[in-house]
Design an enzyme around this catalytic site. Structure first.
Site, PDB file in Angstrom:
ATOM      1  N   HIS A  41     -45.845   0.859 -28.804  1.00 46.15           N
ATOM      2  CA  HIS A  41     -44.921  -0.114 -28.193  1.00 46.15           C
ATOM      3  C   HIS A  41     -44.025  -0.615 -29.331  1.00 46.15           C
ATOM      4  O   HIS A  41     -44.264  -1.666 -29.912  1.00 46.15           O
ATOM      5  CB  HIS A  41     -45.696  -1.269 -27.565  1.00 46.15           C
ATOM      6  CG  HIS A  41     -46.559  -0.866 -26.409  1.00 46.15           C
ATOM      7  ND1 HIS A  41     -47.716  -0.142 -26.561  1.00 46.15           N
ATOM      8  CD2 HIS A  41     -46.431  -1.108 -25.080  1.00 46.15           C
ATOM      9  CE1 HIS A  41     -48.267   0.064 -25.366  1.00 46.15           C
ATOM     10  NE2 HIS A  41     -47.504  -0.513 -24.449  1.00 46.15           N
ATOM     11  N   SER A  92     -42.161  -3.321 -36.469  1.00 44.53           N
ATOM     12  CA  SER A  92     -43.238  -2.457 -36.967  1.00 44.53           C
ATOM     13  C   SER A  92     -42.768  -1.060 -37.386  1.00 44.53           C
ATOM     14  O   SER A  92     -43.248  -0.552 -38.409  1.00 44.53           O
ATOM     15  CB  SER A  92     -44.371  -2.379 -35.946  1.00 44.53           C
ATOM     16  OG  SER A  92     -43.897  -2.038 -34.659  1.00 44.53           O
ATOM     17  N   GLU A 110     -41.169   3.767 -27.059  1.00 43.68           N
ATOM     18  CA  GLU A 110     -40.594   2.550 -26.485  1.00 43.68           C
ATOM     19  C   GLU A 110     -40.106   2.915 -25.082  1.00 43.68           C
ATOM     20  O   GLU A 110     -39.377   3.899 -24.919  1.00 43.68           O
ATOM     21  CB  GLU A 110     -39.445   2.048 -27.385  1.00 43.68           C
ATOM     22  CG  GLU A 110     -38.570   0.985 -26.792  1.00 43.68           C
ATOM     23  CD  GLU A 110     -39.300  -0.288 -26.368  1.00 43.68           C
ATOM     24  OE1 GLU A 110     -40.052  -0.871 -27.159  1.00 43.68           O
ATOM     25  OE2 GLU A 110     -39.097  -0.695 -25.206  1.00 43.68           O
ATOM     26  N   ASP A 156     -49.211  -2.452 -29.480  1.00 45.89           N
ATOM     27  CA  ASP A 156     -48.635  -3.806 -29.522  1.00 45.89           C
ATOM     28  C   ASP A 156     -47.854  -4.090 -28.235  1.00 45.89           C
ATOM     29  O   ASP A 156     -46.630  -4.217 -28.263  1.00 45.89           O
ATOM     30  CB  ASP A 156     -47.730  -3.887 -30.766  1.00 45.89           C
ATOM     31  CG  ASP A 156     -47.125  -5.260 -30.957  1.00 45.89           C
ATOM     32  OD1 ASP A 156     -47.701  -6.249 -30.475  1.00 45.89           O
ATOM     33  OD2 ASP A 156     -46.054  -5.325 -31.600  1.00 45.89           O
TER      34      ASP A 156
HETATM   35  C1  LIG Z   1     -44.369  -6.739 -28.702  1.00 47.30           C
HETATM   36  S1  LIG Z   1     -42.990  -5.697 -28.526  1.00 47.30           S
HETATM   37  C2  LIG Z   1     -43.162  -4.575 -29.853  1.00 47.30           C
HETATM   38  C3  LIG Z   1     -42.927  -5.134 -31.193  1.00 47.30           C
HETATM   39  C4  LIG Z   1     -43.064  -4.125 -32.311  1.00 47.30           C
HETATM   40  N1  LIG Z   1     -44.314  -3.392 -32.232  1.00 47.30           N
HETATM   41  C5  LIG Z   1     -42.981  -4.833 -33.627  1.00 47.30           C
HETATM   42  O1  LIG Z   1     -44.015  -5.251 -34.164  1.00 47.30           O
HETATM   43  O2  LIG Z   1     -41.877  -4.968 -34.163  1.00 47.30           O
HETATM   44  C6  LIG Z   1     -43.444  -4.690 -27.173  1.00 47.30           C
HETATM   45  C7  LIG Z   1     -42.428  -3.579 -26.861  1.00 47.30           C
HETATM   46  O3  LIG Z   1     -43.051  -2.695 -25.937  1.00 47.30           O
HETATM   47  C8  LIG Z   1     -42.084  -2.246 -25.024  1.00 47.30           C
HETATM   48  N2  LIG Z   1     -42.839  -1.785 -23.846  1.00 47.30           N
HETATM   49  C9  LIG Z   1     -43.267  -2.448 -22.763  1.00 47.30           C
HETATM   50  N3  LIG Z   1     -44.028  -1.665 -21.983  1.00 47.30           N
HETATM   51  C10 LIG Z   1     -44.106  -0.465 -22.608  1.00 47.30           C
HETATM   52  C11 LIG Z   1     -44.781   0.750 -22.332  1.00 47.30           C
HETATM   53  N4  LIG Z   1     -45.535   0.894 -21.243  1.00 47.30           N
HETATM   54  N5  LIG Z   1     -44.644   1.768 -23.205  1.00 47.30           N
HETATM   55  C12 LIG Z   1     -43.882   1.640 -24.325  1.00 47.30           C
HETATM   56  N6  LIG Z   1     -43.220   0.518 -24.644  1.00 47.30           N
HETATM   57  C13 LIG Z   1     -43.342  -0.526 -23.800  1.00 47.30           C
HETATM   58  C14 LIG Z   1     -41.186  -3.451 -24.797  1.00 47.30           C
HETATM   59  O4  LIG Z   1     -39.906  -3.050 -24.344  1.00 47.30           O
HETATM   60  C15 LIG Z   1     -41.166  -4.065 -26.196  1.00 47.30           C
HETATM   61  O5  LIG Z   1     -40.053  -3.577 -26.923  1.00 47.30           O
END
Ligand SMILES: C[S@@+](CC[C@H](N)C(=O)[O-])C[C@H]1O[C@@H](n2cnc3c(N)ncnc32)[C@H](O)[C@@H]1O
Length: 276
Positions: A41, A92, A110, A156
């Site tokens: 994520h 991240s 993503e 995440d």
């Molecule tokens: C908490 S943020 C990630 C932050 C990132 N890991 C960081 O530390 O900089 C969660 C991200 O997951 C994405 N997201 C939500 N559901 C998802 C899924 N099922 N698969 C992949 N990405 C997803 C959202 O759009 C968002 O950008």
């Protein structure tokens, strides 16, 4: 989905997550085996803090009020990832890429098209990075185990949906089983104890050895209506990660926590072997 990580970028939860990620990558680099980081994520990769919500002020903003040279040792790899302009905060994928070597790889997933586009722009055609616009949960099954070297998995999710604690518990266990030497990290918010304690219990019952929980709480955690901080589950953390976090996170908390209401917890949920 309404979630925008930019609003939260650089907050105390990001500090904990990115500090641990950077520390673990540095430890993995002590050996020559190539590293593959899988970020399920991944988010947008780079955040202009001035243009985003203000949560960073109580996170990285408070740390940056102190000279980086005075930060505790466990935070040094994280400090290295921050770049020249501290207002351009790395997510991240960029934390990983700024520390990874030429022979290492990043697989970043993503689900949101616009965010994935921003991420492609942020990684700037780095040949070590592959950005996939896809569901991160199913990606874990698709990409694990990696064929060569060591793998480091970061899970995440945004915690917008009610089932994300149980999805996290299931996918941490699944990833740890599929990749039997991988280090697997999962981030979770702490709002009251119930959901976090249930997650811990599920991992105690998972049959997976060497599972550590680290929590960085800037507020008391007894009130289910109040966001207290965040935690990480780390499966198979590198040697001395637990002691480094137990020694240095309280010092970081002192730097960030003006009210003195915070707390750090470092707890092994399962031991070296399941009998421990
Ligand atoms: C908490 S943020 C990630 C932050 C990132 N890991 C960081 O530390 O900089 C969660 C991200 O997951 C994405 N997201 C939500 N559901 C998802 C899924 N099922 N698969 C992949 N990405 C997803 C959202 O759009 C968002 O950008």
């Amino acid at each position: 989905m309404n979630y925008r990580h930019g609003f939260h970028a650089g907050n105390a939860g990001d500090v904990l997550k990115h500090l641990a990620l950077a520390f673990i990558i540095e430890r993995l680099k002590a050996k020559p085996a190539p590293i593959t980081v899988i970020d399920s994520h991944a988010g947008a990769g780079l955040y202009a803090l001035d243009a985003e919500g203000g949560e960073w002020r109580d996170g990285i903003g408070r740390l940056l009020a102190h000279d980086v040279a005075t930060w505790p040792a466990a935070a040094r790899p994280y400090a290295e990832t921050l770049g020249q302009d501290p207002m351009l905060y790395p997510g991240s994928p960029l934390v990983a890429l700024r520390l990874l070597r030429d022979e290492d790889r990043l697989i970043a997933c993503e689900s949101e098209e616009e965010v994935a586009e921003d991420l492609r722009f942020a990684v700037a055609h780095d040949p070590r990075a592959a950005v996939h616009r896809r569901d991160g949960w199913s990606a874990l099954r698709a990409f694990l185990p990696v064929k060569t070297g060591r793998s480091l998995v970061l899970i995440d999710p945004p915690f917008e949906a009610a089932d994300e604690f149980s999805l996290l518990a299931d996918h941490l266990a699944m990833a740890a089983r599929r990749a039997s030497t991988a280090i697997v990290i999962g981030w979770y918010p702490v709002k009251g104890r119930q959901a976090a304690d249930r997650l811990h219990e599920s991992l105690r019952q998972s049959g997976i050895p060497k599972v550590l929980a680290v929590e960085f709480l800037t507020q008391p955690d007894h009130d289910p209506a109040r966001f207290a901080g965040s935690g990480l589950i780390v499966v198979r953390p590198p040697w001395q990660f637990d002691t480094a976090m137990a020694e240095d996170l309280p010092r970081l908390l002192d730097m960030m926590d003006r009210a003195g209401t915070g707390k750090v917890r470092v707890e092994w949920l399962t031991g070296e072997t399941l009998e421990d």
